[in-house]
Motif scaffolding. Sequence first.
Motif, PDB file in Angstrom:
ATOM      1  N   ILE A 217     -16.034  37.462-106.512  1.00  0.00           N
ATOM      2  CA  ILE A 217     -16.167  37.849-107.919  1.00  0.00           C
ATOM      3  C   ILE A 217     -17.299  38.857-108.089  1.00  0.00           C
ATOM      4  CG2 ILE A 217     -16.811  36.980-110.206  1.00  0.00           C
ATOM      5  CD1 ILE A 217     -15.291  34.386-109.409  1.00  0.00           C
ATOM      6  N   GLU A 218     -18.406  38.619-107.408  1.00  0.00           N
ATOM      7  CA  GLU A 218     -19.530  39.556-107.493  1.00  0.00           C
ATOM      8  C   GLU A 218     -19.167  40.902-106.892  1.00  0.00           C
ATOM      9  OE1 GLU A 218     -22.799  37.546-105.672  1.00  0.00           O
ATOM     10  OE2 GLU A 218     -23.263  36.362-107.475  1.00  0.00           O
ATOM     11  N   ARG A 219     -18.399  40.876-105.805  1.00  0.00           N
ATOM     12  CA  ARG A 219     -17.970  42.134-105.210  1.00  0.00           C
ATOM     13  C   ARG A 219     -17.018  42.882-106.152  1.00  0.00           C
ATOM     14  NH1 ARG A 219     -15.751  40.224-101.012  1.00  0.00           N
ATOM     15  NH2 ARG A 219     -13.541  40.594-101.432  1.00  0.00           N
ATOM     16  N   ALA A 220     -16.108  42.156-106.767  1.00  0.00           N
ATOM     17  CA  ALA A 220     -15.155  42.780-107.680  1.00  0.00           C
ATOM     18  C   ALA A 220     -15.842  43.329-108.923  1.00  0.00           C
ATOM     19  CB  ALA A 220     -14.081  41.768-108.086  1.00  0.00           C
ATOM     20  N   ALA A 221     -16.965  42.733-109.298  1.00  0.00           N
ATOM     21  CA  ALA A 221     -17.711  43.231-110.461  1.00  0.00           C
ATOM     22  C   ALA A 221     -18.213  44.647-110.231  1.00  0.00           C
ATOM     23  CB  ALA A 221     -18.875  42.296-110.773  1.00  0.00           C
ATOM     24  N   GLY A 222     -18.206  45.079-108.988  1.00  0.00           N
ATOM     25  CA  GLY A 222     -18.604  46.448-108.680  1.00  0.00           C
ATOM     26  C   GLY A 222     -17.742  47.469-109.393  1.00  0.00           C
ATOM     27  N   TYR A 223     -16.470  47.126-109.654  1.00  0.00           N
ATOM     28  CA  TYR A 223     -15.602  48.038-110.399  1.00  0.00           C
ATOM     29  C   TYR A 223     -16.158  48.259-111.803  1.00  0.00           C
ATOM     30  CZ  TYR A 223     -11.943  47.714-106.820  1.00  0.00           C
ATOM     31  OH  TYR A 223     -11.227  47.796-105.653  1.00  0.00           O
ATOM     32  N   LEU A 224     -16.625  47.186-112.436  1.00  0.00           N
ATOM     33  CA  LEU A 224     -17.181  47.308-113.780  1.00  0.00           C
ATOM     34  C   LEU A 224     -18.480  48.108-113.765  1.00  0.00           C
ATOM     35  CD1 LEU A 224     -16.595  43.660-115.078  1.00  0.00           C
ATOM     36  CD2 LEU A 224     -15.091  45.648-115.296  1.00  0.00           C
ATOM     37  N   ILE A 225     -19.284  47.877-112.725  1.00  0.00           N
ATOM     38  CA  ILE A 225     -20.558  48.598-112.607  1.00  0.00           C
ATOM     39  C   ILE A 225     -20.300  50.084-112.416  1.00  0.00           C
ATOM     40  CG2 ILE A 225     -22.611  48.876-111.155  1.00  0.00           C
ATOM     41  CD1 ILE A 225     -22.404  45.815-110.606  1.00  0.00           C
ATOM     42  N   ARG A 226     -19.282  50.419-111.639  1.00  0.00           N
ATOM     43  CA  ARG A 226     -18.953  51.839-111.440  1.00  0.00           C
ATOM     44  C   ARG A 226     -18.384  52.479-112.695  1.00  0.00           C
ATOM     45  NH1 ARG A 226     -17.975  49.692-106.300  1.00  0.00           N
ATOM     46  NH2 ARG A 226     -15.759  49.260-106.658  1.00  0.00           N
TER      47      ARG A 226
ATOM     48  N   VAL B  69     -15.442  39.035-119.762  1.00  0.00           N
ATOM     49  CA  VAL B  69     -14.339  39.118-118.811  1.00  0.00           C
ATOM     50  C   VAL B  69     -14.285  37.801-118.036  1.00  0.00           C
ATOM     51  CG1 VAL B  69     -13.449  40.282-116.760  1.00  0.00           C
ATOM     52  CG2 VAL B  69     -14.478  41.615-118.608  1.00  0.00           C
ATOM     53  N   CYS B  70     -13.107  37.191-117.986  1.00  0.00           N
ATOM     54  CA  CYS B  70     -12.953  35.923-117.284  1.00  0.00           C
ATOM     55  C   CYS B  70     -12.860  36.160-115.779  1.00  0.00           C
ATOM     56  CB  CYS B  70     -11.715  35.189-117.779  1.00  0.00           C
ATOM     57  SG  CYS B  70     -11.821  34.734-119.530  1.00  0.00           S
ATOM     58  N   ALA B  71     -13.531  35.303-115.036  1.00  0.00           N
ATOM     59  CA  ALA B  71     -13.570  35.460-113.585  1.00  0.00           C
ATOM     60  C   ALA B  71     -12.239  35.108-112.939  1.00  0.00           C
ATOM     61  CB  ALA B  71     -14.679  34.590-112.996  1.00  0.00           C
ATOM     62  N   ARG B  72     -11.588  34.043-113.434  1.00  0.00           N
ATOM     63  CA  ARG B  72     -10.301  33.632-112.890  1.00  0.00           C
ATOM     64  C   ARG B  72      -9.620  32.683-113.866  1.00  0.00           C
ATOM     65  NH1 ARG B  72      -9.389  29.196-108.383  1.00  0.00           N
ATOM     66  NH2 ARG B  72      -7.370  29.487-109.387  1.00  0.00           N
ATOM     67  N   GLY B  73      -8.370  32.341-113.557  1.00  0.00           N
ATOM     68  CA  GLY B  73      -7.635  31.388-114.379  1.00  0.00           C
ATOM     69  C   GLY B  73      -7.613  30.047-113.677  1.00  0.00           C
ATOM     70  N   GLY B  74      -6.432  29.656-113.186  1.00  0.00           N
ATOM     71  CA  GLY B  74      -6.320  28.351-112.544  1.00  0.00           C
ATOM     72  C   GLY B  74      -5.851  27.316-113.541  1.00  0.00           C
ATOM     73  N   TYR B  75      -6.769  26.461-113.979  1.00  0.00           N
ATOM     74  CA  TYR B  75      -6.435  25.441-114.969  1.00  0.00           C
ATOM     75  C   TYR B  75      -7.691  25.047-115.738  1.00  0.00           C
ATOM     76  CZ  TYR B  75      -5.512  21.030-117.225  1.00  0.00           C
ATOM     77  OH  TYR B  75      -5.420  20.047-118.167  1.00  0.00           O
ATOM     78  N   GLY B  76      -7.530  24.719-117.010  1.00  0.00           N
ATOM     79  CA  GLY B  76      -8.622  24.112-117.771  1.00  0.00           C
ATOM     80  C   GLY B  76      -8.968  24.764-119.086  1.00  0.00           C
ATOM     81  N   SER B  77      -8.434  25.955-119.363  1.00  0.00           N
ATOM     82  CA  SER B  77      -8.802  26.645-120.602  1.00  0.00           C
ATOM     83  C   SER B  77      -8.473  25.821-121.841  1.00  0.00           C
ATOM     84  CB  SER B  77      -8.088  27.993-120.695  1.00  0.00           C
ATOM     85  OG  SER B  77      -8.507  28.860-119.671  1.00  0.00           O
ATOM     86  N   ALA B  78      -7.315  25.186-121.851  1.00  0.00           N
ATOM     87  CA  ALA B  78      -6.894  24.422-123.029  1.00  0.00           C
ATOM     88  C   ALA B  78      -7.848  23.277-123.336  1.00  0.00           C
ATOM     89  CB  ALA B  78      -5.478  23.889-122.820  1.00  0.00           C
ATOM     90  N   ARG B  79      -8.525  22.771-122.322  1.00  0.00           N
ATOM     91  CA  ARG B  79      -9.427  21.625-122.522  1.00  0.00           C
ATOM     92  C   ARG B  79     -10.626  21.968-123.392  1.00  0.00           C
ATOM     93  NH1 ARG B  79      -9.586  17.587-117.648  1.00  0.00           N
ATOM     94  NH2 ARG B  79     -11.713  17.359-118.416  1.00  0.00           N
ATOM     95  N   ILE B  80     -10.977  23.251-123.478  1.00  0.00           N
ATOM     96  CA  ILE B  80     -12.170  23.617-124.251  1.00  0.00           C
ATOM     97  C   ILE B  80     -11.831  24.255-125.594  1.00  0.00           C
ATOM     98  CG2 ILE B  80     -13.494  23.927-122.127  1.00  0.00           C
ATOM     99  CD1 ILE B  80     -13.397  26.955-122.634  1.00  0.00           C
ATOM    100  N   ALA B  81     -10.542  24.355-125.911  1.00  0.00           N
ATOM    101  CA  ALA B  81     -10.161  25.032-127.158  1.00  0.00           C
ATOM    102  C   ALA B  81     -10.760  24.357-128.391  1.00  0.00           C
ATOM    103  CB  ALA B  81      -8.638  25.099-127.278  1.00  0.00           C
ATOM    104  N   ASP B  82     -10.863  23.030-128.380  1.00  0.00           N
ATOM    105  CA  ASP B  82     -11.422  22.309-129.526  1.00  0.00           C
ATOM    106  C   ASP B  82     -12.932  22.500-129.657  1.00  0.00           C
ATOM    107  OD1 ASP B  82      -8.937  21.284-130.128  1.00  0.00           O
ATOM    108  OD2 ASP B  82      -9.261  19.393-129.060  1.00  0.00           O
ATOM    109  N   MET B  83     -13.571  23.027-128.622  1.00  0.00           N
ATOM    110  CA  MET B  83     -15.030  23.130-128.613  1.00  0.00           C
ATOM    111  C   MET B  83     -15.541  24.526-128.955  1.00  0.00           C
ATOM    112  SD  MET B  83     -15.805  21.004-125.106  1.00  0.00           S
ATOM    113  CE  MET B  83     -15.022  19.421-124.781  1.00  0.00           C
ATOM    114  N   LEU B  84     -14.648  25.474-129.165  1.00  0.00           N
ATOM    115  CA  LEU B  84     -15.087  26.845-129.406  1.00  0.00           C
ATOM    116  C   LEU B  84     -15.459  27.055-130.872  1.00  0.00           C
ATOM    117  CD1 LEU B  84     -12.641  28.938-127.215  1.00  0.00           C
ATOM    118  CD2 LEU B  84     -14.836  27.900-126.612  1.00  0.00           C
TER     119      LEU B  84
END
Length: 309
Positions: free
Chosen positions: A30-39, A81-96
């Motif tokens: 993820i840190e390596r890929a962030a280089g695209y944003l830095i550039r 920018v989100c680092a990745r998906g996977g699973y779990g986003s729905a679990r925090i919807a009530d907390m935003l």
Amino acid sequence: MRNRIKPPRLAPGDTVGITAPASQGDRSKIERAAGYLIRMGLNVRFGGTLSGQHGYLAGTDEERAAELNAMFADPDIRAIVCARGGYGSARIADMLDYERIRDSPKIFWGYSDITFLHTAIGNRSGLVTFHGPMLTCLAEEPVHPLTLQGFEQLFHPKPVVYTENISPLVALVEGEADGPLVGGNLSLLVSTLGTPYELDTRGRILFIEEIDEEPYRVDRMLNQLRQAGKLADASGILVCDFHNCEPNKYKNSLTLEQVIRHHIVQAGRPALAGFKIGHCSPNIAVPLGVEARMNTAQKKLEFIGPAVE
């Protein structure tokens, strides 16, 4: 759906927050890929969730929600920018904090499991968000130039146009349609049904994409959307990338194309298939909540205006 709020555009020197609202990713990649944003001239701030772990989640629900809320509240962060998906986003919807999100509009970017948050944020705050590749995607070399080009819409208020110059498109149902774009990952869209964040397709162009689901599972999910009225309510439908959605469990199976045609044609709404949006390369980024127009004769999706102010 609330009147949509467009976030301010980015400029060189702005700071982007990187967070993991769902599963944990490989921090070094993820840190390596962030280089695209830095550039691109951006500064990057990594959230603690990139190092967090709670089973298959990037930290507890409270930790992930708190970090996302804090990034929306931080005036120095202009995009998330989100680092990745996977699973779990729905679990925090009530907390935003949707009022904070509405009052502090900024770019929110991701896809796949992040679909649930796109739908929730759009419904509750009215913020335009972006369905685009996450940093784990940018860590996979080589990155297609059109995938990176999608970030340009965050800097320049220029409408996105998708034609067959990007990929071949097939008309499933002929016609024209317009309306705000909504949608994302099919399984996540289905998971919103019956919740306070339920997908609303009325008068909207719906797009769907998926990965690693066999045709019978795609059939089940499309059938549920159909029975919930979400396909018939849409003004138009875009079928995007269904990556690795091949039969495995059943020797005798309907094909993916048969399943999609059955439900989409039955809905009777103008429909185009073949968009490279989703778990694919290139992964074309599109804004959610922005007025768009589709035309099956011209084989074109065109946004009426820019997605940023």
